[in-house]
Design a protein around this motif. Sequence first.
Motif, PDB file in Angstrom:
ATOM      1  N   ASN A 189       0.842  -1.195   0.000  1.00  7.22           N
ATOM      2  CA  ASN A 189       0.000   0.000   0.000  1.00  7.22           C
ATOM      3  C   ASN A 189       0.878   1.247   0.000  1.00  7.22           C
ATOM      4  OD1 ASN A 189      -2.564  -1.192   0.024  1.00  7.22           O
ATOM      5  ND2 ASN A 189      -2.364  -1.655   2.210  1.00  7.22           N
ATOM      6  N   GLY A 190       0.499   2.209  -0.806  1.00 10.97           N
ATOM      7  CA  GLY A 190       1.247   3.464  -0.854  1.00 10.97           C
ATOM      8  C   GLY A 190       2.435   3.439  -1.789  1.00 10.97           C
ATOM      9  N   SER A 191       2.621   2.337  -2.528  1.00  8.20           N
ATOM     10  CA  SER A 191       3.817   2.241  -3.374  1.00  8.20           C
ATOM     11  C   SER A 191       3.634   2.962  -4.715  1.00  8.20           C
ATOM     12  CB  SER A 191       4.205   0.774  -3.598  1.00  8.20           C
ATOM     13  OG  SER A 191       3.130   0.054  -4.152  1.00  8.20           O
ATOM     14  N   GLY A 192       2.422   3.343  -5.061  1.00  3.56           N
ATOM     15  CA  GLY A 192       2.220   4.122  -6.287  1.00  3.56           C
ATOM     16  C   GLY A 192       1.395   3.437  -7.366  1.00  3.56           C
ATOM     17  N   LYS A 193       0.795   2.298  -7.050  1.00  2.00           N
ATOM     18  CA  LYS A 193       0.053   1.541  -8.062  1.00  2.00           C
ATOM     19  C   LYS A 193      -1.121   2.345  -8.628  1.00  2.00           C
ATOM     20  CE  LYS A 193      -0.934  -1.765  -5.163  1.00  2.00           C
ATOM     21  NZ  LYS A 193      -0.325  -1.172  -3.940  1.00  2.00           N
ATOM     22  N   THR A 194      -1.944   2.867  -7.723  1.00  6.95           N
ATOM     23  CA  THR A 194      -3.131   3.598  -8.180  1.00  6.95           C
ATOM     24  C   THR A 194      -2.727   4.836  -8.975  1.00  6.95           C
ATOM     25  OG1 THR A 194      -4.433   2.781  -6.323  1.00  6.95           O
ATOM     26  CG2 THR A 194      -5.253   4.760  -7.427  1.00  6.95           C
ATOM     27  N   THR A 195      -1.717   5.532  -8.497  1.00  4.37           N
ATOM     28  CA  THR A 195      -1.257   6.726  -9.218  1.00  4.37           C
ATOM     29  C   THR A 195      -0.788   6.358 -10.620  1.00  4.37           C
ATOM     30  OG1 THR A 195      -0.579   7.687  -7.106  1.00  4.37           O
ATOM     31  CG2 THR A 195       0.298   8.721  -9.104  1.00  4.37           C
ATOM     32  N   ALA A 196      -0.053   5.266 -10.731  1.00  7.16           N
ATOM     33  CA  ALA A 196       0.434   4.842 -12.052  1.00  7.16           C
ATOM     34  C   ALA A 196      -0.748   4.557 -12.986  1.00  7.16           C
ATOM     35  CB  ALA A 196       1.322   3.601 -11.912  1.00  7.16           C
TER      36      ALA A 196
HETATM   37  N1  LIG Z   1      -4.153  12.963  -4.343  1.00  2.00           N
HETATM   38  C1  LIG Z   1      -3.104  12.721  -3.538  1.00  2.00           C
HETATM   39  N2  LIG Z   1      -2.654  13.673  -2.695  1.00  2.00           N
HETATM   40  C2  LIG Z   1      -1.607  13.461  -1.887  1.00  2.00           C
HETATM   41  N3  LIG Z   1      -0.926  12.302  -1.847  1.00  2.00           N
HETATM   42  C3  LIG Z   1      -1.321  11.305  -2.657  1.00  2.00           C
HETATM   43  C4  LIG Z   1      -2.437  11.462  -3.545  1.00  2.00           C
HETATM   44  N4  LIG Z   1      -2.595  10.305  -4.230  1.00  2.00           N
HETATM   45  C5  LIG Z   1      -1.638   9.467  -3.791  1.00  2.00           C
HETATM   46  N5  LIG Z   1      -0.879  10.063  -2.853  1.00  2.00           N
HETATM   47  C6  LIG Z   1       0.288   9.471  -2.158  1.00  2.00           C
HETATM   48  O1  LIG Z   1       1.120   8.878  -3.137  1.00  2.00           O
HETATM   49  C7  LIG Z   1       1.645   7.641  -2.674  1.00  2.00           C
HETATM   50  C8  LIG Z   1       1.226   6.540  -3.622  1.00  2.00           C
HETATM   51  O2  LIG Z   1      -0.166   6.333  -3.482  1.00  2.00           O
HETATM   52  P1  LIG Z   1      -0.978   5.296  -4.356  1.00  2.00           P
HETATM   53  O3  LIG Z   1      -0.649   5.498  -5.786  1.00  2.00           O
HETATM   54  O4  LIG Z   1      -2.396   5.423  -3.963  1.00  2.00           O
HETATM   55  O5  LIG Z   1      -0.367   3.914  -3.871  1.00  2.00           O
HETATM   56  P2  LIG Z   1      -1.013   2.433  -3.914  1.00  2.00           P
HETATM   57  O6  LIG Z   1      -2.122   2.445  -4.891  1.00  2.00           O
HETATM   58  O7  LIG Z   1       0.122   1.548  -4.313  1.00  2.00           O
HETATM   59  O8  LIG Z   1      -1.475   2.125  -2.524  1.00  2.00           O
HETATM   60  C9  LIG Z   1       1.141   7.473  -1.256  1.00  2.00           C
HETATM   61  O9  LIG Z   1       2.114   7.958  -0.361  1.00  2.00           O
HETATM   62  C10 LIG Z   1      -0.098   8.343  -1.230  1.00  2.00           C
HETATM   63  O10 LIG Z   1      -0.336   8.809   0.059  1.00  2.00           O
END
Ligand SMILES: Nc1ncnc2c1ncn2[C@@H]1O[C@H](COP(=O)(O)OP(=O)(O)O)[C@@H](O)[C@H]1O
Length: 354
Positions: A48-55
């Motif tokens: 969790n928090g590794s960047g999957k959703t953002t990617a």
């Molecule tokens: N909109 C946002 N604002 C601030 N921080 C964010 C936002 N989206 C993601 N993050 C941060 O970016 C990092 C990667 O998040 P995320 O891509 O959701 O990881 P995963 O999907 O692997 O759990 C985390 O530290 C998260 O807190």
Amino acid sequence: MGDAPEILVRFDQVHKSFRTSRGRRQVALDGFSMSIPRGAVVGLLGPNGSGKTTALKTLLGLVRPDRGTITAFGRGLPADQRFVARRMGALIEGPAFTGSLTGEHNLRLLGELHGADRSEIADALSLVGLDGAARRSYSGYSLGMKQRLGVAAALLSQPDLLVLDEPMNGLDPEAVRHMRELLKRLRDERGMTVVVSSHILSEVELVSDWVTIVRNGRVICDASVPELLSQGTSRLVVRVHDAVTAQSVLAGHGYTAVPATGPAGPELQVAPPVSGPKGPNAPDAPDDSQDPDDSQDTDGPDTADGSEVLKLLTDRAVYPRELLVESASLEDIYVAAVRAADAAAAQQESRHGS
Ligand SMILES: Nc1ncnc2c1ncn2[C@@H]1O[C@H](COP(=O)(O)OP(=O)(O)O)[C@@H](O)[C@H]1O
Ligand SMILES: [Mg+2]
């Protein structure tokens, strides 16, 4: 399958950081590079928090990267986002459906957006195995059914690439298996490319043709599963009643035998002699000083020879119950990749630190 696969999507050194509510910068993607081969189920793995959703959001045009490039279907993003969007279906952060409506009704409303007709909706429902529950209200669906309806919704646009963010999160093992079978069916029967993220290896291990492992916004492994498995070293396991004697017999011949508790009692994990006596054809005076870089490259095999080990033991009246070669699992490879990345990060930190 020897040919290199066609790469449908490529992330190259993508960076993204967010400004948090406290005004700090949070790095989400830190030079993220990954490939999505056509026709594969790709497991995007990371804690969790590794960047999957953002990617995945950058691919879908929901998040704009700070730097780096993404190409998809031969087009560059974000310039050709609309072209690419038409070829993708996605389920990200859970489906948003209306509880009081039936599954089918929910899909019909969404289908209007994509111009999906009744038969396409029926097809999507039957693909995800919800034809029997189509007329039941969404609020009565199990979590697994809700997730599958989300996949059905993502299918309405007839995508080539399906992007699913943690679709198995919170599902019970039966529902996870159901989802895995659905992903396989989409790949095998519809020729779809599927990206499925998860923070739990076992959820996607059995279905992934390709794995991308993310840690701290960076990809530490991006490779085909058969290739990874073939590179992992297998190990010889000897199951024996008297592990102590067996260990000393093998040690006497240069083997490393590590005792462990197996599923059926004591066992030894046996590694071959590292620089043990060479065979009869070995040169008389091996010159070790010639190539100091070669030190890791021993002449011996990676896996101990079972028949040799068996002979050594039985010669000393030690009779193993079982002798087997365990090949590396994806879990071994995952753990090794994470350890290597952590070690590299620690090393870099200590270099930068005092
Ligand atoms: N909109 C946002 N604002 C601030 N921080 C964010 C936002 N989206 C993601 N993050 C941060 O970016 C990092 C990667 O998040 P995320 O891509 O959701 O990881 P995963 O999907 O692997 O759990 C985390 O530290 C998260 O807190
Ligand atoms: Mg996520």
